[in-house]
Design a protein around this motif. Structure first.
Motif, PDB file in Angstrom:
ATOM      1  N   GLN A  90       3.296   3.206   5.855  1.00  0.00           N
ATOM      2  CA  GLN A  90       4.062   2.604   4.763  1.00  0.00           C
ATOM      3  C   GLN A  90       3.458   2.897   3.400  1.00  0.00           C
ATOM      4  O   GLN A  90       4.134   2.768   2.386  1.00  0.00           O
ATOM      5  N   MET A  91       2.168   3.229   3.394  1.00  0.00           N
ATOM      6  CA  MET A  91       1.466   3.371   2.124  1.00  0.00           C
ATOM      7  C   MET A  91       0.934   4.795   1.983  1.00  0.00           C
ATOM      8  O   MET A  91      -0.144   5.127   2.483  1.00  0.00           O
ATOM      9  N   PRO A  92       1.712   5.649   1.315  1.00  0.00           N
ATOM     10  CA  PRO A  92       1.359   7.070   1.271  1.00  0.00           C
ATOM     11  C   PRO A  92       0.004   7.352   0.624  1.00  0.00           C
ATOM     12  O   PRO A  92      -0.637   8.351   0.941  1.00  0.00           O
ATOM     13  N   GLY A  93      -0.448   6.457  -0.253  1.00  0.00           N
ATOM     14  CA  GLY A  93      -1.726   6.675  -0.924  1.00  0.00           C
ATOM     15  C   GLY A  93      -2.911   6.662   0.027  1.00  0.00           C
ATOM     16  O   GLY A  93      -3.964   7.222  -0.269  1.00  0.00           O
ATOM     17  N   LEU A  94      -2.727   6.021   1.181  1.00  0.00           N
ATOM     18  CA  LEU A  94      -3.840   5.905   2.134  1.00  0.00           C
ATOM     19  C   LEU A  94      -4.135   7.221   2.845  1.00  0.00           C
ATOM     20  O   LEU A  94      -5.136   7.343   3.532  1.00  0.00           O
ATOM     21  N   ARG A  95      -3.240   8.180   2.684  1.00  0.00           N
ATOM     22  CA  ARG A  95      -3.462   9.459   3.365  1.00  0.00           C
ATOM     23  C   ARG A  95      -4.565  10.272   2.700  1.00  0.00           C
ATOM     24  O   ARG A  95      -5.045  11.249   3.264  1.00  0.00           O
ATOM     25  N   PHE A  96      -4.939   9.890   1.507  1.00  0.00           N
ATOM     26  CA  PHE A  96      -6.025  10.595   0.818  1.00  0.00           C
ATOM     27  C   PHE A  96      -7.221   9.662   0.658  1.00  0.00           C
ATOM     28  O   PHE A  96      -7.053   8.507   0.299  1.00  0.00           O
ATOM     29  N   GLU A 144       8.734  -7.808 -18.648  1.00  0.00           N
ATOM     30  CA  GLU A 144       8.784  -7.719 -17.194  1.00  0.00           C
ATOM     31  C   GLU A 144       8.800  -6.263 -16.723  1.00  0.00           C
ATOM     32  O   GLU A 144       8.168  -5.902 -15.728  1.00  0.00           O
ATOM     33  N   GLU A 145       9.518  -5.445 -17.474  1.00  0.00           N
ATOM     34  CA  GLU A 145       9.608  -4.016 -17.148  1.00  0.00           C
ATOM     35  C   GLU A 145       8.216  -3.379 -17.037  1.00  0.00           C
ATOM     36  O   GLU A 145       7.944  -2.608 -16.123  1.00  0.00           O
ATOM     37  N   ASP A 146       7.325  -3.731 -17.973  1.00  0.00           N
ATOM     38  CA  ASP A 146       5.964  -3.184 -17.928  1.00  0.00           C
ATOM     39  C   ASP A 146       5.174  -3.778 -16.766  1.00  0.00           C
ATOM     40  O   ASP A 146       4.470  -3.062 -16.055  1.00  0.00           O
ATOM     41  N   VAL A 147       5.307  -5.092 -16.600  1.00  0.00           N
ATOM     42  CA  VAL A 147       4.536  -5.763 -15.545  1.00  0.00           C
ATOM     43  C   VAL A 147       4.879  -5.179 -14.175  1.00  0.00           C
ATOM     44  O   VAL A 147       4.021  -5.045 -13.314  1.00  0.00           O
ATOM     45  N   THR A 148       6.135  -4.812 -13.985  1.00  0.00           N
ATOM     46  CA  THR A 148       6.562  -4.374 -12.653  1.00  0.00           C
ATOM     47  C   THR A 148       6.702  -2.860 -12.514  1.00  0.00           C
ATOM     48  O   THR A 148       7.185  -2.370 -11.503  1.00  0.00           O
ATOM     49  N   SER A 149       6.278  -2.107 -13.542  1.00  0.00           N
ATOM     50  CA  SER A 149       6.366  -0.648 -13.393  1.00  0.00           C
ATOM     51  C   SER A 149       5.079   0.073 -13.776  1.00  0.00           C
ATOM     52  O   SER A 149       4.961   1.272 -13.592  1.00  0.00           O
ATOM     53  N   TYR A 150       4.129  -0.674 -14.296  1.00  0.00           N
ATOM     54  CA  TYR A 150       2.855  -0.068 -14.701  1.00  0.00           C
ATOM     55  C   TYR A 150       1.778  -0.691 -13.845  1.00  0.00           C
ATOM     56  O   TYR A 150       1.180  -1.711 -14.196  1.00  0.00           O
ATOM     57  N   ASN A 151       1.559  -0.117 -12.676  1.00  0.00           N
ATOM     58  CA  ASN A 151       0.716  -0.773 -11.679  1.00  0.00           C
ATOM     59  C   ASN A 151      -0.372   0.134 -11.126  1.00  0.00           C
ATOM     60  O   ASN A 151      -0.125   1.297 -10.830  1.00  0.00           O
ATOM     61  N   ASN A 152      -1.552  -0.436 -10.993  1.00  0.00           N
ATOM     62  CA  ASN A 152      -2.606   0.229 -10.231  1.00  0.00           C
ATOM     63  C   ASN A 152      -2.567  -0.328  -8.818  1.00  0.00           C
ATOM     64  O   ASN A 152      -2.943  -1.483  -8.585  1.00  0.00           O
ATOM     65  N   PHE A 153      -2.073   0.450  -7.900  1.00  0.00           N
ATOM     66  CA  PHE A 153      -1.997   0.019  -6.497  1.00  0.00           C
ATOM     67  C   PHE A 153      -2.137   1.315  -5.702  1.00  0.00           C
ATOM     68  O   PHE A 153      -1.166   1.946  -5.311  1.00  0.00           O
ATOM     69  N   TYR A 154      -3.417   1.736  -5.534  1.00  0.00           N
ATOM     70  CA  TYR A 154      -3.699   3.079  -5.038  1.00  0.00           C
ATOM     71  C   TYR A 154      -3.121   3.346  -3.650  1.00  0.00           C
ATOM     72  O   TYR A 154      -2.917   4.502  -3.280  1.00  0.00           O
ATOM     73  N   GLU A 155      -2.864   2.283  -2.884  1.00  0.00           N
ATOM     74  CA  GLU A 155      -2.259   2.488  -1.567  1.00  0.00           C
ATOM     75  C   GLU A 155      -0.890   3.147  -1.691  1.00  0.00           C
ATOM     76  O   GLU A 155      -0.381   3.746  -0.749  1.00  0.00           O
ATOM     77  N   PHE A 156      -0.287   2.996  -2.868  1.00  0.00           N
ATOM     78  CA  PHE A 156       1.026   3.601  -3.087  1.00  0.00           C
ATOM     79  C   PHE A 156       0.953   4.759  -4.083  1.00  0.00           C
ATOM     80  O   PHE A 156       1.965   5.149  -4.666  1.00  0.00           O
ATOM     81  N   GLY A 200      -1.080   7.299  -9.539  1.00  0.00           N
ATOM     82  CA  GLY A 200      -0.432   7.207 -10.839  1.00  0.00           C
ATOM     83  C   GLY A 200       0.114   5.796 -11.027  1.00  0.00           C
ATOM     84  O   GLY A 200       0.497   5.146 -10.058  1.00  0.00           O
ATOM     85  N   LYS A 201       0.133   5.322 -12.282  1.00  0.00           N
ATOM     86  CA  LYS A 201       0.576   3.951 -12.477  1.00  0.00           C
ATOM     87  C   LYS A 201       2.075   3.791 -12.271  1.00  0.00           C
ATOM     88  O   LYS A 201       2.561   2.679 -12.068  1.00  0.00           O
ATOM     89  N   ASP A 202       2.804   4.888 -12.331  1.00  0.00           N
ATOM     90  CA  ASP A 202       4.235   4.768 -12.053  1.00  0.00           C
ATOM     91  C   ASP A 202       4.564   5.131 -10.602  1.00  0.00           C
ATOM     92  O   ASP A 202       5.721   5.158 -10.215  1.00  0.00           O
ATOM     93  N   ASP A 203       3.537   5.385  -9.788  1.00  0.00           N
ATOM     94  CA  ASP A 203       3.773   5.679  -8.365  1.00  0.00           C
ATOM     95  C   ASP A 203       4.161   4.458  -7.533  1.00  0.00           C
ATOM     96  O   ASP A 203       5.065   4.546  -6.698  1.00  0.00           O
ATOM     97  N   PRO A 204       3.440   3.326  -7.688  1.00  0.00           N
ATOM     98  CA  PRO A 204       3.692   2.220  -6.754  1.00  0.00           C
ATOM     99  C   PRO A 204       5.146   1.754  -6.717  1.00  0.00           C
ATOM    100  O   PRO A 204       5.670   1.482  -5.646  1.00  0.00           O
TER     101      PRO A 204
END
Lengths: 244, 315
Positions: free
Chosen positions: B177-183, B71-83, B86-90
Motif C-alpha cells: 500500500q505504501m510505495p515509498g517503502l520499496r526504497f 486546508e489545501e496546504d495542510v493536506t497537500s504538503y506532507n512529509n510522509f516518506y512511506e508514500f 516528495g511533499k506532493d507525493d503522499p
C-alpha cells in the motif's frame, strides 16, 4: 595531446573564424553540413522557457494566489533553477562527447551556449537563495558559506563559472591564446563535480535524483577518457585527445 | 484538486464544538485584536491554568485561530516518506490507502497489553479541537486545527508499569500500500519515541481529524501523533504499534542521520541543523520568514520537562 589542442581549441569556441587551422581541417569544415540558421536561436529560446515559466509561476503564486509552485514557492523555485543550472552544465559537458560519437562538428556552438545558460540559471538560483530564501541576511550567507559544506561547494562551483563566462567571447580566446584559454576552461569540470556534490549533500535523504546527475557526469567523463586513452598506432587518438 | 472526504466520525467536529463557542472565539479574537495582544494572551492563559507567560498559548490554541494555514496546504504538503519523499507525493499515493479496519498493538511494559481497534480510543463525543503550531525540522511551519484526544488518556487506559520510561510508536509497514517503502530511504518501519513524561504532557496529542474532517490518509490516518513543541518528524503517522519500554527507543531519523536529528527534537532556535539555521522559519503562505520560538512557543508549558538537560547536546 599537444598536437590535438589546436584544432580542438578552435572548435572549442564555437567555430571562431580567422584562427589558423590546417588545410584539411578547412576543407572538412567547408564540406561539413551545417544546421539551419534558425536552430541556434530557437535552442536558446527553448532553454529559457523554464526560467520564464518559474518567473511567471512565482509572480502568479505571490500576487494572484495560484499554487503553481506548491506550498513553498521560494524553496521550489530555488530547487528548480538549481537543477536547471546543473542540467545545462551537464549539457555543456555532453557536447564534446556527442561530437566525438556523432561526428557532427557544428554541435560545438552549443558548448558555449549551454555553459552560459547554466551560468545564468546558477545566478538566478543564487539570487533566489540570497534574496528570497535567506532574505539578504549577510550574516546568514557568511555562516552558510563557512559552516555548511554543501553551500561552500555550491558557491565555489558558481564562482568558478564566473571567469569562464567572462572569457567566453572570441576576443578572449585571441587575448589568452588557445592553450591558456583551454586550460582555464577546464575549470568547468571542477565546477560540474562540485555542483553535483552540492546537490547530493543538499537533499535530505532521498539521493536518487542527485545520483542520476552524478551518473550522467561520470558517463561523460568516461567517454572523454575513452577517446583520450592512448592507443598504439592509432593516429586519431592524438587528434581527438583534447578540448572539451 | 479538491478531494471530498466523507467524514467517518458520526458527528462532525463542527457539531462537537457548539457553533456558539466558535462564534464566541471569533468575537473573542476580535476583542483581543482591539484590546491588544497582551490582553489576549492573558485571557487565553486564563482558560488553562498552566499557560501563563511565554507566548501565552492555551492548550486549545484558540488564540491561533486567525493564523490558520489553508486546508489545501495542510493536506497537500506532507512529509510522509512511506508514500514518497516528495511533499506532493503522499496525497496522490495515499488515495487508496485502507484505514479500516485498523488495529493498534499495545505491548511492552504495560498492564494491559492487547490489540486494540482505533474505536477503542476514539469516542467521537470526546474529541477535542486543538489549534497547534507545527514546525518542521526543514524550517517551514503551519498552524493546524487538529481533532483528537490527549495521549495521556490513552496511556492511562493501557496502564504502563512502573518500570516503563519511554514509549515507542511504530508506523504501518505495508509496501503493497505504501510505495515509498520499496526504497530503503529510511530504516523501515518508521519508529518514533518519547519519554513517558513527555507523552503524558497535556499538549501531547493523538490526532484523528483535521479541519473538522476525518484525518486524510496523507496526514497519517487513521491515527497520528502531534507533539507541538517538537519538530514535525516526531509525529509518527498511521500508528499500528505502541510499545512501552525502559530504554530510549531507536528512532527513524536518528538512525538515518544521528548528527542531524536527535531523539528529543525539541524546536530550538538556538541549535541549528548542520545544514541550515533553525533560528527562523517560513510559515506556509507567508513570504517573509519569522523568528522561530523556543519550544515552538510552548515553552511556558513544557520547558520544565527539560530542566537540567543540556539542550545543545540533547537536540
Amino acid at each position: 595531446m599537444e598536437a590535438g589542442l589546436q584544432p580542438a581549441g578552435v572548435e572549442g569556441v564555437g567555430g571562431v573564424q580567422g584562427v589558423a587551422r590546417s588545410r584539411v581541417e578547412r576543407v572538412r569544415r567547408a564540406k561539413a553540413p551545417k544546421a539551419p540558421r534558425w536552430v541556434h536561436p530557437l535552442v536558446i529560446v527553448a532553454a529559457l522557457v523554464p526560467f520564464v515559466w518559474v518567473a511567471f509561476a512565482m509572480w502568479s503564486d505571490v500576487f494572484e494566489g495560484t499554487r503553481y509552485l506548491g506550498s513553498e514557492p521560494i524553496k521550489e523555485s530555488e530547487h528548480f533553477t538549481g537543477k536547471w543550472a546543473l542540467r545545462f552544465l551537464l549539457g555543456c559537458l555532453a557536447v564534446t562527447p556527442l561530437i566525438r560519437i556523432t561526428k557532427i562538428g557544428w554541435l560545438i556552438t552549443y558548448r558555449r551556449t549551454f555553459g552560459l545558460i547554466a551560468f545564468f540559471y546558477a545566478c538566478v538560483h543564487l539570487t533566489i537563495y540570497f534574496g528570497l530564501d535567506i532574505e539578504l541576511m549577510w550574516s546568514n550567507l557568511v555562516e552558510d558559506v563557512l559552516d555548511r559544506t554543501y553551500i561552500t561547494l555550491g558557491m565555489t562551483a558558481l564562482l568558478l563559472m564566473v571567469p569562464l563566462a567572462l572569457t567566453s567571447t572570441k576576443a578572449s580566446i585571441r587575448w589568452l591564446g588557445n592553450r591558456k584559454w583551454t586550460a582555464v576552461h577546464r575549470l568547468v569540470y571542477v565546477s560540474a563535480v562540485l555542483g553535483v556534490i552540492h546537490f547530493y549533500m543538499a537533499v535530505k535523504k532521498d539521493v536518487r535524483e542527485p545520483l542520476v546527475f552524478a551518473a550522467i557526469l561520470a558517463t561523460l567523463f568516461a567517454i572523454r577518457w575513452w577517446y583520450r586513452r592512448p592507443v598504439a598506432g592509432n593516429k586519431r587518438a592524438g587528434d581527438l585527445a583534447s578540448g572539451g | 484538486m479538491l478531494i471530498r472526504i466523507t467524514p467517518e466520525h458520526p458527528i462532525p467536529s463542527s457539531e462537537i464544538t457548539p457553533e456558539g463557542v466558535y462564534q464566541d472565539r471569533r468575537s473573542f479574537l476580535k476583542d483581543a485584536g482591539i484590546l491588544g495582544v497582551g490582553l489576549a494572551a492573558t485571557l487565553a492563559a486564563g482558560k488553562q491554568a498552566g499557560a501563563q507567560g511565554g507566548q501565552g498559548t492555551s492548550i486549545g490554541g484558540a488564540e491561533l485561530k486567525g493564523e490558520l494555514t489553508p486546508e489545501e496546504d495542510v493536506t497537500s504538503y506532507n512529509n510522509f516518506y512511506e508514500f514518497g519523499t516528495g511533499k506532493d507525493d503522499p496525497k496522490p499515493n495515499a488515495k487508496n490507502f485502507k484505514t479500516k479496519p485498523w488495529t493498534i498493538k499495545v505491548e511492552g511494559m504495560v498492564a494491559k497489553p492487547a490489540t486494540y481497534s482505533v474505536e477503542d480510543f476514539v469516542s467521537p463525543s470526546k474529541l477535542e479541537d486543538r489549534i497547534y503550531r507545527h514546525r518542521c525540522v526543514e524550517a517551514w511551519s503551519m498552524v493546524v486545527p487538529w481533532q483528537g484526544f490527549p495521549m495521556a488518556d490513552f496511556i492511562k487506559k493501557v496502564q504502563p508499569t512502573a518500570s516503563a520510561k519511554y514509549v515507542e510508536f511504530t508506523t504501518l509497514n505495508d509496501p503493497k500500500q505504501m510505495p515509498g517503502l520499496r526504497f530503503p530511504v529510511l530504516e523501515w518501519p518508521y519508529v518514533e519515541g518519547l519519554r513517558l513524561d513527555e507523552a503524558m504532557h497535556p499538549l501531547a496529542f493523538f490526532v484523528t481529524g483535521v479541519y473538522g474532517k476525518t484525518l486524510p490518509n496523507q496526514n497519517g490516518a487513521p491515527l497520528r501523533i502531534v507533539m507541538p513543541w517538537k519538530y514535525g518528524f516526531k509525529g509518527g503517522k498511521s500508528i499500528v504499534k505502541v510499545r512501552f519500554t525502559d530504554k530510549e527507543p531507536r528512532t527513524a531519523w536518528n538512525i538515518a542521520a544521528p548528527d542531524e536529528y536527535g531523539f528529543y527534537a525539541n524546536v530550538n532556535p538556538e541549535v541549528d541543523h548542520p545544514r541550515w539555521t533553525q533560528a527562523r522559519e517560513r510559515r506556509i503562505g507567508e513570504l517573509r520568514r519569522r523568528e522561530t520560538l523556543m519550544f515552538n512557543g510552548y515553552g511556558s508549558q513544557v520547558a520544565s520537562l527539560y530542566s537540567g538537560l543540556d539542550l545543545k547536546k540533547n537536540y
